[in-house]
Scaffold this motif. Sequence first.
Motif, PDB file in Angstrom:
ATOM      1  N   GLU A  80     -11.038   5.513  -7.480  1.00  0.00           N
ATOM      2  CA  GLU A  80     -10.334   5.154  -6.491  1.00  0.00           C
ATOM      3  C   GLU A  80      -9.464   4.454  -8.102  1.00  0.00           C
ATOM      4  O   GLU A  80      -9.561   3.276  -8.773  1.00  0.00           O
ATOM      5  CB  GLU A  80     -10.393   3.873  -6.540  1.00  0.00           C
ATOM      6  CG  GLU A  80     -11.473   4.164  -5.471  1.00  0.00           C
ATOM      7  CD  GLU A  80     -12.125   2.835  -4.740  1.00  0.00           C
ATOM      8  OE1 GLU A  80     -11.397   2.231  -4.077  1.00  0.00           O
ATOM      9  OE2 GLU A  80     -13.353   2.478  -5.149  1.00  0.00           O
ATOM     10  N   ARG A 137      -3.778 -16.849  -1.859  1.00  0.00           N
ATOM     11  CA  ARG A 137      -4.294 -15.323  -1.708  1.00  0.00           C
ATOM     12  C   ARG A 137      -5.800 -15.939  -3.227  1.00  0.00           C
ATOM     13  O   ARG A 137      -5.116 -16.406  -4.265  1.00  0.00           O
ATOM     14  CB  ARG A 137      -3.858 -14.279  -1.989  1.00  0.00           C
ATOM     15  CG  ARG A 137      -2.814 -13.727  -0.542  1.00  0.00           C
ATOM     16  CD  ARG A 137      -2.421 -12.741  -1.139  1.00  0.00           C
ATOM     17  NE  ARG A 137      -2.129 -11.874   0.878  1.00  0.00           N
ATOM     18  CZ  ARG A 137      -2.201 -11.313   1.694  1.00  0.00           C
ATOM     19  NH1 ARG A 137      -4.165 -11.403   0.888  1.00  0.00           N
ATOM     20  NH2 ARG A 137      -1.701 -11.508   2.908  1.00  0.00           N
ATOM     21  N   ASP A 157      -9.556  10.680  -5.054  1.00  0.00           N
ATOM     22  CA  ASP A 157     -10.011   9.295  -3.961  1.00  0.00           C
ATOM     23  C   ASP A 157     -11.355   8.381  -4.063  1.00  0.00           C
ATOM     24  O   ASP A 157     -11.446   6.800  -4.378  1.00  0.00           O
ATOM     25  CB  ASP A 157      -9.989   9.892  -2.644  1.00  0.00           C
ATOM     26  CG  ASP A 157      -8.062   9.957  -2.279  1.00  0.00           C
ATOM     27  OD1 ASP A 157      -7.312   9.690  -3.056  1.00  0.00           O
ATOM     28  OD2 ASP A 157      -8.355  10.510  -1.467  1.00  0.00           O
ATOM     29  N   LYS A 189       4.088  -8.370   0.405  1.00  0.00           N
ATOM     30  CA  LYS A 189       3.263  -6.865  -0.841  1.00  0.00           C
ATOM     31  C   LYS A 189       3.731  -6.126  -1.155  1.00  0.00           C
ATOM     32  O   LYS A 189       3.851  -5.888  -3.039  1.00  0.00           O
ATOM     33  CB  LYS A 189       3.130  -5.444   0.575  1.00  0.00           C
ATOM     34  CG  LYS A 189       2.180  -3.896   0.168  1.00  0.00           C
ATOM     35  CD  LYS A 189       1.698  -2.967   1.287  1.00  0.00           C
ATOM     36  CE  LYS A 189       0.624  -2.187   0.524  1.00  0.00           C
ATOM     37  NZ  LYS A 189      -0.006  -1.924   1.513  1.00  0.00           N
ATOM     38  N   SER A 229      -9.385  -0.538  -8.251  1.00  0.00           N
ATOM     39  CA  SER A 229      -9.982  -0.785  -7.310  1.00  0.00           C
ATOM     40  C   SER A 229      -9.544  -2.578  -6.333  1.00  0.00           C
ATOM     41  O   SER A 229      -9.787  -2.409  -5.766  1.00  0.00           O
ATOM     42  CB  SER A 229     -11.222  -0.163  -6.973  1.00  0.00           C
ATOM     43  OG  SER A 229     -12.316  -1.079  -7.366  1.00  0.00           O
ATOM     44  N   LEU A 230      -9.967  -3.105  -7.228  1.00  0.00           N
ATOM     45  CA  LEU A 230      -9.228  -4.625  -7.377  1.00  0.00           C
ATOM     46  C   LEU A 230      -8.516  -4.731  -6.749  1.00  0.00           C
ATOM     47  O   LEU A 230      -8.006  -5.207  -6.037  1.00  0.00           O
ATOM     48  CB  LEU A 230      -9.797  -5.356  -8.360  1.00  0.00           C
ATOM     49  CG  LEU A 230      -9.841  -6.690  -8.398  1.00  0.00           C
ATOM     50  CD1 LEU A 230     -10.287  -7.465  -7.342  1.00  0.00           C
ATOM     51  CD2 LEU A 230     -10.195  -7.099  -9.620  1.00  0.00           C
ATOM     52  N   ASP A 247      -3.233   2.615  -7.366  1.00  0.00           N
ATOM     53  CA  ASP A 247      -2.313   3.065  -5.931  1.00  0.00           C
ATOM     54  C   ASP A 247      -0.969   1.884  -5.858  1.00  0.00           C
ATOM     55  O   ASP A 247      -1.359   1.425  -5.157  1.00  0.00           O
ATOM     56  CB  ASP A 247      -3.431   3.256  -5.185  1.00  0.00           C
ATOM     57  CG  ASP A 247      -2.232   4.376  -4.072  1.00  0.00           C
ATOM     58  OD1 ASP A 247      -0.932   4.292  -4.515  1.00  0.00           O
ATOM     59  OD2 ASP A 247      -2.798   4.140  -2.768  1.00  0.00           O
ATOM     60  N   LYS A 297      -4.056  -4.148  -0.135  1.00  0.00           N
ATOM     61  CA  LYS A 297      -4.396  -2.689   0.952  1.00  0.00           C
ATOM     62  C   LYS A 297      -4.966  -3.859   2.023  1.00  0.00           C
ATOM     63  O   LYS A 297      -4.224  -3.885   3.236  1.00  0.00           O
ATOM     64  CB  LYS A 297      -5.641  -2.530   1.267  1.00  0.00           C
ATOM     65  CG  LYS A 297      -6.092  -1.862   2.171  1.00  0.00           C
ATOM     66  CD  LYS A 297      -7.219  -0.233   1.790  1.00  0.00           C
ATOM     67  CE  LYS A 297      -7.482  -0.293   3.272  1.00  0.00           C
ATOM     68  NZ  LYS A 297      -8.587   1.384   3.352  1.00  0.00           N
ATOM     69  N   ASP A 298      -5.066  -5.377   1.722  1.00  0.00           N
ATOM     70  CA  ASP A 298      -4.938  -6.249   2.836  1.00  0.00           C
ATOM     71  C   ASP A 298      -4.135  -7.287   2.935  1.00  0.00           C
ATOM     72  O   ASP A 298      -4.258  -8.379   4.059  1.00  0.00           O
ATOM     73  CB  ASP A 298      -6.122  -7.632   1.814  1.00  0.00           C
ATOM     74  CG  ASP A 298      -7.151  -6.705   1.483  1.00  0.00           C
ATOM     75  OD1 ASP A 298      -7.808  -6.397   2.232  1.00  0.00           O
ATOM     76  OD2 ASP A 298      -8.036  -7.602   0.879  1.00  0.00           O
ATOM     77  N   ASN A 338      -6.372  -2.658  -5.484  1.00  0.00           N
ATOM     78  CA  ASN A 338      -6.020  -1.791  -4.809  1.00  0.00           C
ATOM     79  C   ASN A 338      -6.322  -1.961  -3.079  1.00  0.00           C
ATOM     80  O   ASN A 338      -5.874  -2.393  -2.662  1.00  0.00           O
ATOM     81  CB  ASN A 338      -6.513  -0.161  -4.674  1.00  0.00           C
ATOM     82  CG  ASN A 338      -5.806   0.802  -5.232  1.00  0.00           C
ATOM     83  OD1 ASN A 338      -5.312   0.696  -6.513  1.00  0.00           O
ATOM     84  ND2 ASN A 338      -6.824   1.448  -5.885  1.00  0.00           N
ATOM     85  N   ARG A 339      -7.523  -3.040  -3.833  1.00  0.00           N
ATOM     86  CA  ARG A 339      -7.886  -3.306  -1.716  1.00  0.00           C
ATOM     87  C   ARG A 339      -7.422  -4.643  -2.112  1.00  0.00           C
ATOM     88  O   ARG A 339      -6.671  -4.782  -0.649  1.00  0.00           O
ATOM     89  CB  ARG A 339      -9.335  -4.523  -2.805  1.00  0.00           C
ATOM     90  CG  ARG A 339     -10.588  -2.937  -2.009  1.00  0.00           C
ATOM     91  CD  ARG A 339     -12.190  -3.503  -2.068  1.00  0.00           C
ATOM     92  NE  ARG A 339     -12.290  -4.336  -3.583  1.00  0.00           N
ATOM     93  CZ  ARG A 339     -12.922  -3.782  -4.390  1.00  0.00           C
ATOM     94  NH1 ARG A 339     -13.013  -3.255  -4.720  1.00  0.00           N
ATOM     95  NH2 ARG A 339     -13.138  -4.966  -5.307  1.00  0.00           N
ATOM     96  N   LEU A 340      -6.618  -5.524  -3.439  1.00  0.00           N
ATOM     97  CA  LEU A 340      -6.191  -6.746  -2.873  1.00  0.00           C
ATOM     98  C   LEU A 340      -3.776  -6.114  -2.403  1.00  0.00           C
ATOM     99  O   LEU A 340      -3.956  -6.754  -1.214  1.00  0.00           O
ATOM    100  CB  LEU A 340      -5.527  -7.532  -4.072  1.00  0.00           C
ATOM    101  CG  LEU A 340      -4.779  -8.772  -4.110  1.00  0.00           C
ATOM    102  CD1 LEU A 340      -4.818  -9.158  -3.716  1.00  0.00           C
ATOM    103  CD2 LEU A 340      -4.110  -8.403  -5.480  1.00  0.00           C
TER     104      LEU A 340
END
Length: 769
Positions: free
Chosen positions: A417, A498, A414, A524, A509-510, A420, A516-517, A512-514
């Motif tokens: 990152e 977006r 985790d 999604k 992680s970029l 995911d 997650k938002d 993943n954050r995209l």
Amino acid sequence: MAHHKKFEGLPSKQQVMELIKGSDIPIGKREIARHFKLKGQEKIALKALLKDMAEEGMIDGKRTAYHRMGGVPKVTVLRVVEIDEGEAVAVPESWDPDSGQAPPRLRVVEPKGKAKRAYPALRKGDRILARTEEAGKGWIAHVMRKLPDREEALMGVVEIDSSGKGWLAPVEKSVRNSMPIADLGGAEEGQLVLAEAAGKSPRSGVKVTEVLGDPLTPKSFSLIAIHKYEIPHVFTSETLDEAQTSARLPLSKDDREDLTGLPIVAIDPADARDHDDAIWAAPDDNPDNPGGWKALVAIADVSFYVRPGMKIDREARKRGNSVYFPDRVVPMLPEVLSADVCSLGEGEDRAAMACHLTIDADGRVKNFRFTRAIVRIHEVIAYEDAQERIDKGDAPEHLKNLWACWNRLASARDDREPLDLDLPERRVVLDDKGRIDAIVVRERLDADRVVEDFMIAANVAAAKALEAKAAPVVYRVHETPSREKLVSLRDYLKTMDRSLSLGQVITPSLFNRLLKDVSDVAEKELIMEQVLRTQMQAYYGPRNAGHFGLSLGSYAHFTSPIRRYADLLVHRALVDAYKLEQPKPQSNAIPDGSGLSDRDRESLDRVTEAISRAERRAMEAERDTIDRYVAAWLSGRVGETFETRVTGVQKFGLFATILGVGGDGLVPVSVLGDERFNYDDKAQVLVGQESGTVFRSGDRLTLRLAEANPLSGALKFEPPEYAGSIEPRGGRAAPRRKGKPPIRHDKAGKHVVGKRGRPGNIRHQGRKK
């Protein structure tokens, strides 16, 4: 030059060759025309004949002269006869020497860089125009261009129309029309056959060369894929005999680490036939590692039984990996090895390559070492059973330790990152008769993640261990998405209000954050689909470029040598780097060394490219087979409506998949409505000109199944309200034929003649005076 006989008319290719071979000096078109007494139009025809002969490699293609060539022509047409360790081997297509010798075999050098992308990798049976040169005692061919196949094997199903004429119905989604059969070759209606062109003209039709059987019987769909992708699936008797000899190699605890006392477990799918890996963990009692763990990943020691130079090794290289179909496995190794001696079965002493890991309290691997060992698997457990024991709280201590150690590994995972993406895994479940019982989406359990994280830790350790010795490494490479794909994703996200900044470092992680938002489930799914398409395809190679998806700097596949040749190469490299060689076998039939061969050390590029191609071939074959199973399962439900999700948009229509089932099908743009739809390439959407209706990937639609073709795996959908709905046919799609339409008859059986003259919907195009 002596004239031995008088010729009239254009000579044959054979006559031209006889003249060239009998000449002591180079001769050209002028000399050939003079010899055969050609005039006027015959000289023009001769020029075309000589051009054909040059393209076929029978003569040198220089304009000034057509030389007699010794051995292999400088430029010639070759046919690929074998793929040897990822390298194409070809022979001259036109080879008829007077001596009756076998044709020379040429090693084909394929283009690199941009030129390589001009055509797919060569396969057995391909025809190429090549420039040849002598190399030592052999020949090398440099590809100039790939030529169309003259007798490419076609696979299809025989169908007989009302007039008794045979047609070859395709089993390929991309082939839209049936072809007339000129020669049935004893095949009967409904049989799956191999065919080839009956003549040079497309109008000649095809002739059946081999009857494969009934295409709709259970377990036939995987055979279609095996033939289509030319997957080697039969071991020679010599290879099987050698595997039996190798399987009898004795194990000695004197030369291996004895780990038979540890409660090592293999956690695998319930239907697994072979067991590559097993794991064990316990708290570390070393005071320098408080809260840490000791772990062991035991992997089948395939390199001990399969050594360079053996027939089983050559066959494994050719296959590259095992191929898994719903009804069968095409193994990389003979069953005596893959399912028996090499497999880490319960209660049996087995040869293993052991990866010892020291893990700190934060889940980071502090130290590792590799040994050759003997293990005795304490228990083989299915994922579901292991998870149930943990959930109920009555798991034995060794299982609890595995989960506790995994919690630390998962924490470290985790922290880095990795990418995911929550992508469902579709699985076809068959009954005892080989028919589809269900199509299910496999639930991912913690048990899956436990095994996965231990395997990742061992794979990283293998890569770093080889790097520490400056040894050859077969890396598993997953490169950062290309700028072209990132720009495409950015443009797509703009249509959804977006943004994606390309001025920053691109990391998993970029993405993943995209994701997650995004709170809306449908949106999604849309973005997740696009993120997946942005990723590069992973491959094997000797140069490290990191693993983007796992967010790792060095990664190699070490944990599945029974089913992946890349892992076997990593094992051999470890044997050499850490001096893990075993005593020489007593049998002279088994090579002494189990490390890397000199050839592999010198040319890992070639080997890794070959096994990467084999992996892609297996993935395509597996996907095609599942599509056919799904289409067969749905063939009895044509006319029913289903909840679907759009998976792709093109200007000719949509691709949609049935939720929870899978199987992509086409929704032609013609059935979407009476209005015209425009395709927006950047946004990847279809937009109705009048209504403004927008179709995009991720949309959920209720669609009716209009066609399900088990032979090709093709599905066709339409809106429930579509007026031109196809009547349920059940099973097989109608033949798609080229050529003349069927003859029509009236009720009395007389031939109906259509209206003569220009069709009414075509206006006369008169010339301006």
